[in-house]
Structure formats: C-alpha cells, structure tokens
Design a protein around this motif. Structure first.
Motif, PDB file in Angstrom:
ATOM      1  N   SER A  61       0.735  -1.115  -0.049  1.00  0.00           N
ATOM      2  CA  SER A  61      -0.012   0.103  -0.015  1.00  0.00           C
ATOM      3  C   SER A  61       0.948   1.369   0.001  1.00  0.00           C
ATOM      4  N   GLY A  62       0.219   2.355  -0.212  1.00  0.00           N
ATOM      5  CA  GLY A  62       1.014   3.471  -0.075  1.00  0.00           C
ATOM      6  C   GLY A  62       1.539   3.998   1.164  1.00  0.00           C
ATOM      7  N   SER A  63       0.643   3.649   2.074  1.00  0.00           N
ATOM      8  CA  SER A  63       0.926   3.902   3.405  1.00  0.00           C
ATOM      9  C   SER A  63       2.407   3.209   3.777  1.00  0.00           C
ATOM     10  N   GLN A  64       2.338   2.107   3.343  1.00  0.00           N
ATOM     11  CA  GLN A  64       3.422   0.973   3.602  1.00  0.00           C
ATOM     12  C   GLN A  64       4.578   1.547   2.990  1.00  0.00           C
ATOM     13  N   GLY A  86      -0.554  16.576   5.682  1.00  0.00           N
ATOM     14  CA  GLY A  86       0.313  15.438   4.819  1.00  0.00           C
ATOM     15  C   GLY A  86      -0.456  14.284   5.237  1.00  0.00           C
ATOM     16  N   HIS A  87      -0.488  13.191   4.365  1.00  0.00           N
ATOM     17  CA  HIS A  87      -0.763  11.730   4.932  1.00  0.00           C
ATOM     18  C   HIS A  87      -0.107  11.029   5.752  1.00  0.00           C
ATOM     19  N   ILE A  88       1.276  11.344   5.528  1.00  0.00           N
ATOM     20  CA  ILE A  88       2.269  10.600   6.379  1.00  0.00           C
ATOM     21  C   ILE A  88       2.202  10.855   7.881  1.00  0.00           C
ATOM     22  N   THR A 142      -1.495  16.780  -3.800  1.00  0.00           N
ATOM     23  CA  THR A 142      -1.922  16.660  -2.590  1.00  0.00           C
ATOM     24  C   THR A 142      -3.347  15.963  -2.676  1.00  0.00           C
ATOM     25  N   ASN A 143      -3.720  15.506  -1.281  1.00  0.00           N
ATOM     26  CA  ASN A 143      -4.811  15.116  -1.169  1.00  0.00           C
ATOM     27  C   ASN A 143      -5.757  15.851  -0.365  1.00  0.00           C
ATOM     28  N   ILE A 144      -5.582  16.193   1.260  1.00  0.00           N
ATOM     29  CA  ILE A 144      -6.291  17.252   1.660  1.00  0.00           C
ATOM     30  C   ILE A 144      -6.241  18.460   1.302  1.00  0.00           C
ATOM     31  N   ILE A 171       9.038  12.112  -1.561  1.00  0.00           N
ATOM     32  CA  ILE A 171       7.556  12.516  -2.357  1.00  0.00           C
ATOM     33  C   ILE A 171       6.837  11.548  -1.930  1.00  0.00           C
ATOM     34  N   ASP A 172       5.812  11.755  -1.420  1.00  0.00           N
ATOM     35  CA  ASP A 172       4.751  10.941  -1.529  1.00  0.00           C
ATOM     36  C   ASP A 172       3.960  11.106  -2.709  1.00  0.00           C
ATOM     37  N   GLY A 173       4.016  10.285  -3.740  1.00  0.00           N
ATOM     38  CA  GLY A 173       3.418  10.551  -4.890  1.00  0.00           C
ATOM     39  C   GLY A 173       2.351   9.356  -5.228  1.00  0.00           C
ATOM     40  N   ALA A 174       1.608   9.394  -4.018  1.00  0.00           N
ATOM     41  CA  ALA A 174       0.349   8.520  -4.213  1.00  0.00           C
ATOM     42  C   ALA A 174      -0.585   8.716  -5.610  1.00  0.00           C
ATOM     43  N   ARG A 175      -0.421  10.194  -5.967  1.00  0.00           N
ATOM     44  CA  ARG A 175      -1.246  10.448  -7.149  1.00  0.00           C
ATOM     45  C   ARG A 175      -0.049  11.284  -7.974  1.00  0.00           C
ATOM     46  N   LEU A 176       1.027  10.878  -8.078  1.00  0.00           N
ATOM     47  CA  LEU A 176       2.127  11.517  -8.819  1.00  0.00           C
ATOM     48  C   LEU A 176       1.797  11.695 -10.193  1.00  0.00           C
ATOM     49  N   SER A 202      -3.103   1.696  -6.539  1.00  0.00           N
ATOM     50  CA  SER A 202      -4.733   1.299  -6.018  1.00  0.00           C
ATOM     51  C   SER A 202      -5.541   2.522  -6.287  1.00  0.00           C
ATOM     52  N   LYS A 203      -4.991   3.852  -6.721  1.00  0.00           N
ATOM     53  CA  LYS A 203      -6.038   4.973  -6.756  1.00  0.00           C
ATOM     54  C   LYS A 203      -6.371   5.197  -8.350  1.00  0.00           C
ATOM     55  N   GLY A 204      -5.830   6.321  -8.681  1.00  0.00           N
ATOM     56  CA  GLY A 204      -6.372   6.659 -10.250  1.00  0.00           C
ATOM     57  C   GLY A 204      -5.880   5.778 -11.196  1.00  0.00           C
TER      58      GLY A 204
HETATM   59  C1  LIG Z   1      -1.450  11.547  -0.397  1.00  0.00           C
HETATM   60  C2  LIG Z   1      -1.660  10.003  -0.080  1.00  0.00           C
HETATM   61  N1  LIG Z   1      -0.689   9.263   0.398  1.00  0.00           N
HETATM   62  C3  LIG Z   1      -0.613   8.225   0.821  1.00  0.00           C
HETATM   63  C4  LIG Z   1      -1.887   7.399   0.675  1.00  0.00           C
HETATM   64  C5  LIG Z   1      -2.071   5.963   1.237  1.00  0.00           C
HETATM   65  O1  LIG Z   1      -2.509   4.797   0.458  1.00  0.00           O
HETATM   66  P1  LIG Z   1      -3.010   3.446   1.034  1.00  0.00           P
HETATM   67  O2  LIG Z   1      -4.293   3.763   1.154  1.00  0.00           O
HETATM   68  O3  LIG Z   1      -2.815   2.596  -0.204  1.00  0.00           O
HETATM   69  O4  LIG Z   1      -2.243   3.252   2.279  1.00  0.00           O
HETATM   70  C6  LIG Z   1      -2.980   7.982   0.048  1.00  0.00           C
HETATM   71  C7  LIG Z   1      -4.496   7.352   0.291  1.00  0.00           C
HETATM   72  O5  LIG Z   1      -5.502   8.039   0.126  1.00  0.00           O
HETATM   73  C8  LIG Z   1      -2.858   9.442  -0.043  1.00  0.00           C
HETATM   74  O6  LIG Z   1      -4.168  10.055  -0.415  1.00  0.00           O
END
Ligand SMILES: Cc1ncc(COP(=O)(O)O)c(C=O)c1O
Length: 359
Positions: A61-64, A86-88, A142-144, A171-176, A202-204
């Motif tokens: 996962s992105g978090s991992q 920030g997500h982290i 960014t997410n939030i 860089i958290d590139g969950a949506r890079l 697992s996103k876009g």
């Molecule tokens: C910016 C960002 N980083 C990391 C993650 C974590 O992804 P995951 O849900 O796969 O752990 C997310 C999930 O929404 C996110 O938006």
C-alpha cells in the motif's frame, strides 16, 4: 449504460476492468521474498527506469511504502518536516512514531504544499534540546490540500535548500501521475528532486492494490528490510504486479479525463447557490467544496446524495470531497451535479437538522 452508483468517495474504489483482470490471471509468478517473481521484478525495473532511480521495491500500500521510506531515511528520535495536512503524518496510524520512532513537525502550508521559506522558518538548528531533523516529506499531488500540484521549479528550490541543510527528501506520490498529467512534467523530472518517491497503484491507476517505492540501491535495500519487518514482504505478488504493469500501459494518459470531469463538476456546482468552490483551483481529480450551514451539515448532504445513488465524503462539518476516476464518466459527473442541485434546493437537509440531524 449508467452504473447504479456514482462513486465519488475516492479513487481507491476503482475496480479492475476485463483487461486488467486478464493480465492478473495470466501473470507469471514466483516467490518474491527471494527475488524470484519475474512480474514483480519487471514492475520494479520498469518503475526504477520510469522515475530515473537505481532501484524500486513493490509494497502492499501507499502507507506502507511511505513508512518504509521514513524507516530507511531516519533513526529513532529524528524528526521529519511535513505540511500539516500531509498523509504520512495524519492518516497512516501514527506510523512514523510507531514504526520508526520519528516525530513529525507539521508546517501550515498552502493547499497541502510547502516552500523553502516555510521550511526554513520551521527548521531548528542542531541543538541537544531538539530532535535532529532528517527528512522533508512532500505530497504531489496533495490529497487534503485539494489535489494541488507542485510547480517543478518549487520542487527544485526545495531540493536545493534540502541539500544545503543536509536533509533528505521523500515525495509521497500516491497520485504522482495525476500531477504529471496536470503539469505536463515527467515522473522522472519530479523524482530527480527527491531521494525517494512512493507511487500508489490502487488510486487513479485503478489496480486492486500495490505501491512502489523508488530510490538509490542502498536506500531501497533498507526499505526492503523495512517491508519485511513491517510484515509486508510478499510471495506470489506477480498477480497484483501484473495489474500495475497493465495500468502503466493503459491508465496514465486517461487521467486527463478524470481531471476534465472534476473541473466540469466544479464549474457546474459553483452555480448552485449555497455551494462554495473555486473551480480554477481544481487541478487534478479531487474536488473539495463547502456548503453554507443554513443548507445543512455536510454529513446530511452526503446522506441525501447517497439516497440518490451518489456517494461522496463529508470530511468536515461543512466540507465535502468528490473524487473522479476511471469508474466515473461524464454522465456520472452530470448525475452528481443534478443530484447535488436537487439536494441543496429541496431543503431536505435543513429538515434533517431540525430532526436532530446526523452530524
Ligand atoms: C496522499 C496519499 N498518500 C498515501 C496514501 C496511502 O495509500 P494507501 O491507502 O494505499 O495506504 C493516500 C491514500 O489515500 C494518499 O491520499
């Protein structure tokens, strides 16, 4: 045919289509823990090349993968710098503290982004009273922060500043790839400004799971150990990795459609009295908007939309988020506009407040 539900809660709700399912079913697999899964190896090699780094590691996962990066860069007692949303630091279960003994110094930025002036103001000098600062974590997009993206020059400036201060950059590139499509820069140009980059599939990109962390050979070898320690080392992971390879071939350029649908939705709902949004700020696939309190609480609006087959998140008392992705087409975006207009104009949510509401 329009699907029964317009799913706007998150791009994490995407379902693999027939081509991706076929790719998974036909994947050649081995035991990844000993480096013998050819499909995982192909994905890691391709991602390292795409982002211009020496090595890559596949994660659940992105978090991992973010937490593997923190663990690899920092020592227990260190501090990282991150924008306050920030997500982290906010949505990974306290991972930096739990897994790495690292504290997060949160900095108020703009739409989830930081710049060198903000970083410089937050950085504390080496002193026995302070946790040593080791790492800067950026999110792109960014997410939030509202799906905002960094300009390449901003990232270059942060990289230069971090080098001067002897700090590492993740860089958290969950949506890079959303950022790349929106800005017209390559993933490699962005990755050149960081020591490590994590990408979510697992996103876009529409995969059922998976993330990749890229960096130097030495860092990725530490991250591989972190993955094992965190219980995330994999076996026949070629099945999900095949989906990721499929997504790299088929799901990157189409992100532009999600951005166009998001902008369309934002422009349309901006015309509904009581809805507050700046459509020009919608850069990628996320749309955040506010509802005037006299209309009703965000949670009641979301509940009323759900009854009409439209799912989105109320993320604060008056703030909602709609996320566009490959399972929502223009017709879905239009249905969401019509649904929101009906809900706002019906007064149903105000009635909900008088009845006690649900927020
Ligand atoms: C910016 C960002 N980083 C990391 C993650 C974590 O992804 P995951 O849900 O796969 O752990 C997310 C999930 O929404 C996110 O938006």
């Amino acid at each position: 045919m329009a699907s029964a539900i317009v799913e706007l809660r998150s791009d994490t709700f995407t379902m693999p289509g027939p081509g991706m399912r076929r790719a998974m079913a036909e994947a050649v697999c081995g035991d990844d823990m000993v480096g013998e899964d050819p499909t995982v190896n192909a994905l890691e090699a391709r991602m390292a090349d795409l982002l211009g780094k020496e090595a890559a590691v596949f994660a659940c996962s992105g978090s991992q993968s973010n937490q593997m990066a923190v663990w690899s860069h920092c020592r227990s007692g260190d501090e990282l710098l991150i924008e306050e949303t920030g997500h982290i630091a906010n949505y990974e279960g306290g991972g930096p503290a739990v897994l790495s003994g690292v504290s997060c110094r949160k900095i108020r930025g703009e739409r989830g982004g930081l710049n060198t002036a903000l970083l410089n103001a937050a950085l504390r000098p080496p002193n026995q009273h302070f946790s040593p600062t080791r790492l800067v974590c950026l999110e792109n997009s960014t997410n939030i922060g509202g799906g905002a993206t960094y300009v390449l020059e901003q990232l270059k400036a942060i990289r230069t500043w971090a080098d001067e201060k002897q700090l590492l950059v993740h860089i958290d590139g969950a949506r890079l790839f959303n950022a790349c499509i929106a800005r017209g820069y390559s993933a490699r140009e962005v990755a050149a400004q960081a020591d490590t980059v994590s990408i979510c599939f697992s996103k876009g990109l529409g995969c059922p799971m998976g993330s990749v962390l890229v960096g130097s050979r030495e860092t990725i070898s530490r991250a591989r150990r972190a993955r094992k320690v965190f219980g995330g080392a994999l076996r026949q992971a070629g099945f999900p990795a095949a989906a990721c390879l499929y997504a790299l071939d088929h799901h990157i350029n189409r992100l532009a459609e999600d951005h166009a649908n998001a902008r369309f939705f934002a422009e349309q709902i901006a015309q509904i009295p009581g809805v507050k949004i700046a459509p020009h700020e919608v850069e990628t696939n996320l749309v955040f908007f506010e509802i005037d309190s006299h209309i009703g609480p965000g949670a009641a609006i979301a509940a009323a939309l759900k009854e009409r087959g439209i799912n989105l998140y109320a993320i604060a008392p008056q703030r909602l988020r709609a996320c566009f992705h490959l399972d929502v087409d223009r017709a879905g975006a239009e249905r969401a506009v019509v649904g929101l207009r009906e809900v706002v104009q019906s007064g149903a949510c105000v009635a909900g407040i008088h009845a006690g509401g649900n927020y």
